[in-house]
Design a protein around this motif. Sequence first.
Motif, PDB file in Angstrom:
ATOM      1  N   ALA A 118       0.892  -0.927   0.008  1.00 29.66           N
ATOM      2  CA  ALA A 118       0.234   0.090  -0.314  1.00 29.66           C
ATOM      3  C   ALA A 118       0.741   0.890   0.018  1.00 29.66           C
ATOM      4  O   ALA A 118       2.089   1.147   0.141  1.00 29.66           O
ATOM      5  CB  ALA A 118      -0.745   0.052   1.022  1.00 29.66           C
ATOM      6  N   SER A 119       0.422   2.100  -1.012  1.00 31.56           N
ATOM      7  CA  SER A 119       1.241   3.639  -0.836  1.00 31.56           C
ATOM      8  C   SER A 119       1.056   3.761   1.098  1.00 31.56           C
ATOM      9  O   SER A 119      -0.125   4.306   1.344  1.00 31.56           O
ATOM     10  CB  SER A 119       0.591   4.602  -1.495  1.00 31.56           C
ATOM     11  N   ARG A 121       1.133   7.189   1.420  1.00 30.09           N
ATOM     12  CA  ARG A 121      -0.052   8.189   1.628  1.00 30.09           C
ATOM     13  C   ARG A 121      -1.197   7.758   1.061  1.00 30.09           C
ATOM     14  O   ARG A 121      -2.267   8.664   0.943  1.00 30.09           O
ATOM     15  CB  ARG A 121       0.349   9.305   0.142  1.00 30.09           C
ATOM     16  N   SER A 122      -1.575   6.465   1.020  1.00 28.75           N
ATOM     17  CA  SER A 122      -2.980   5.926   1.210  1.00 28.75           C
ATOM     18  C   SER A 122      -4.013   5.650   2.082  1.00 28.75           C
ATOM     19  O   SER A 122      -5.233   5.657   2.278  1.00 28.75           O
ATOM     20  CB  SER A 122      -3.626   4.592   0.417  1.00 28.75           C
ATOM     21  N   PHE A 130      -7.152  -1.853   4.998  1.00 26.92           N
ATOM     22  CA  PHE A 130      -7.555  -1.822   3.600  1.00 26.92           C
ATOM     23  C   PHE A 130      -8.234  -3.151   3.226  1.00 26.92           C
ATOM     24  O   PHE A 130      -9.755  -2.202   2.583  1.00 26.92           O
ATOM     25  CB  PHE A 130      -6.341  -2.662   3.199  1.00 26.92           C
ATOM     26  N   ARG A 133     -11.768  -0.414   4.641  1.00 32.11           N
ATOM     27  CA  ARG A 133     -11.383   1.080   3.342  1.00 32.11           C
ATOM     28  C   ARG A 133     -12.338   0.675   2.267  1.00 32.11           C
ATOM     29  O   ARG A 133     -13.053   1.319   1.831  1.00 32.11           O
ATOM     30  CB  ARG A 133     -10.567   1.838   3.361  1.00 32.11           C
ATOM     31  N   LEU A 141     -10.546   2.627  -3.750  1.00 29.06           N
ATOM     32  CA  LEU A 141      -9.236   2.445  -3.321  1.00 29.06           C
ATOM     33  C   LEU A 141      -8.923   2.118  -5.155  1.00 29.06           C
ATOM     34  O   LEU A 141      -9.511   1.309  -5.351  1.00 29.06           O
ATOM     35  CB  LEU A 141      -8.736   1.104  -2.705  1.00 29.06           C
ATOM     36  N   THR A 142      -7.536   2.571  -5.394  1.00 22.83           N
ATOM     37  CA  THR A 142      -6.974   2.263  -6.636  1.00 22.83           C
ATOM     38  C   THR A 142      -5.485   1.184  -6.209  1.00 22.83           C
ATOM     39  O   THR A 142      -5.658   1.000  -5.230  1.00 22.83           O
ATOM     40  CB  THR A 142      -6.582   3.621  -7.383  1.00 22.83           C
ATOM     41  N   VAL A 182       2.439   3.666  -7.088  1.00 24.44           N
ATOM     42  CA  VAL A 182       2.260   4.039  -5.589  1.00 24.44           C
ATOM     43  C   VAL A 182       3.136   4.358  -4.700  1.00 24.44           C
ATOM     44  O   VAL A 182       2.708   4.575  -3.651  1.00 24.44           O
ATOM     45  CB  VAL A 182       2.257   1.714  -5.755  1.00 24.44           C
ATOM     46  N   GLY A 185       1.669   7.747  -4.659  1.00 21.37           N
ATOM     47  CA  GLY A 185       0.547   8.031  -4.318  1.00 21.37           C
ATOM     48  C   GLY A 185      -0.369   8.374  -5.338  1.00 21.37           C
ATOM     49  O   GLY A 185      -1.363   8.054  -4.660  1.00 21.37           O
ATOM     50  N   THR A 187      -1.408   5.746  -6.813  1.00 18.90           N
ATOM     51  CA  THR A 187      -2.528   4.653  -6.639  1.00 18.90           C
ATOM     52  C   THR A 187      -2.546   3.818  -5.624  1.00 18.90           C
ATOM     53  O   THR A 187      -1.271   4.488  -4.811  1.00 18.90           O
ATOM     54  CB  THR A 187      -2.495   3.631  -7.264  1.00 18.90           C
ATOM     55  N   ASP A 188      -3.368   3.209  -4.906  1.00 21.00           N
ATOM     56  CA  ASP A 188      -3.050   2.768  -3.128  1.00 21.00           C
ATOM     57  C   ASP A 188      -2.077   1.793  -3.414  1.00 21.00           C
ATOM     58  O   ASP A 188      -1.400   1.476  -2.087  1.00 21.00           O
ATOM     59  CB  ASP A 188      -4.627   2.530  -2.732  1.00 21.00           C
TER      60      ASP A 188
END
Length: 311
Positions: A118-119, A121-122, A130, A133, A141-142, A182, A185, A187-188
Motif C-alpha cells: 500500500a502507498s 499516502r493511502s 485495507f 476501507r 481505492l485504486t 504506489v 501515492g 495509486t493506493d
Amino acid sequence: MAGIPAKAVFAQEFPTRPIKLVIPQGPGSGADATGRQLGEFLARHLHGAVVVDNKPGANGILASSSVAKERPDGYTVFLTSVSIASFNQHLYKKVPYDALNDFTYIAPVADASFMVIASKRSGIGNWADFVDRARREPGKLTFASGGLGNSTHLYMEKIARDLKLDLRHIPYKGSGPALLSVVSGETDLMCVTTVTALPQYEAGTVLALAQSGERRASRMSGIPLIKELAPGMPALPGWYALVGPAGMPPDVVGKLALAVSAFLDDEQNKKKLNEQFLFPIPGSSEQIKLRATQESKIWGDLIKTLNITLD
C-alpha cells in the motif's frame, strides 16, 4: 547391446549433444536468472552442454509456439510459468498451441512470492484497514498493475473477488511504473512480485500488507500470509516449471526430472533461489501438470468474469 530396448539405450546415452533451454523473457529478467541457474546445474549433472535461448515476446507465446513445434527428443526444453500455462489461452483471441496438451510436463521448479503493498499516502495501515476501507468506500481505492491480464492485475482481482471488494484497476506499461505509482501515492495498492517490491519496502517507501505463498519469507517473517489473513483463499503464488514438446520419451523425462530434483535439493541452489524469493517445489511431472490444469480453470473463470480479451 542386443536385447536392450532402443528407448532405454537412448535414455542411458542422453544427452549426446547440447540441450537448448528456451527462456520466454529477455536477459536480466527473473525467468532468465532462474533458467540460467537451472541450466548451469543441468549441464554439470547430465555431463553435457545446456544452451540458453532467450525468446521474449507476447507474454511467452512466441517461445511456447516455437518449443511446441520442436522434436520431442529432450533436446529442447522450456521454462514455462503460470501465466503461460494457465492464463494465456483464456486471455488471447488466438493462441497457436494448447498449453496443457502440446507440452510434456517434466518437473516443477519454484514458486515466486508476491506482496500486497500500500502507498504510504493511502492512509492504509494494515490488511484489516485495507479491507475495511474497501468495504466502506466501494470503488474508491485504486490498485496498480503492470498491464491488463498481467499477473499483477489478475492476482489483485482474485483477492478482491474472493473478499467481495470493489477496487478500481489502473494499468501501467510494466510493473516498474506501476510500483512507482504506489510509491508516489498516485495509486493506493498493488500486488507485485516480492523481488520487485523489496527495495521500496526496505527503503520504507511502501507498506507491506501481506505476502503470498505457503510460508513466510525469512526476510519478511513479520509480514503475514494472505492465506493467514483470509482463510480459505488459495495461496496461488506464481510458479515456474520445466516442460518440453508433447510426446517426449518417458525415460528421458525421468532423467531430466531427476536432474531438476537434484537441482532443488542442492543447498547452494536453494540459497540463490531464496534470494530471489523463489521457493523450490518438490514434485512430479504429473503433479505440476495437474496444478497447471487446476489453475487454468481458476484463472480462466476469473478472466471470463472480468471479460478480458487481448489481441
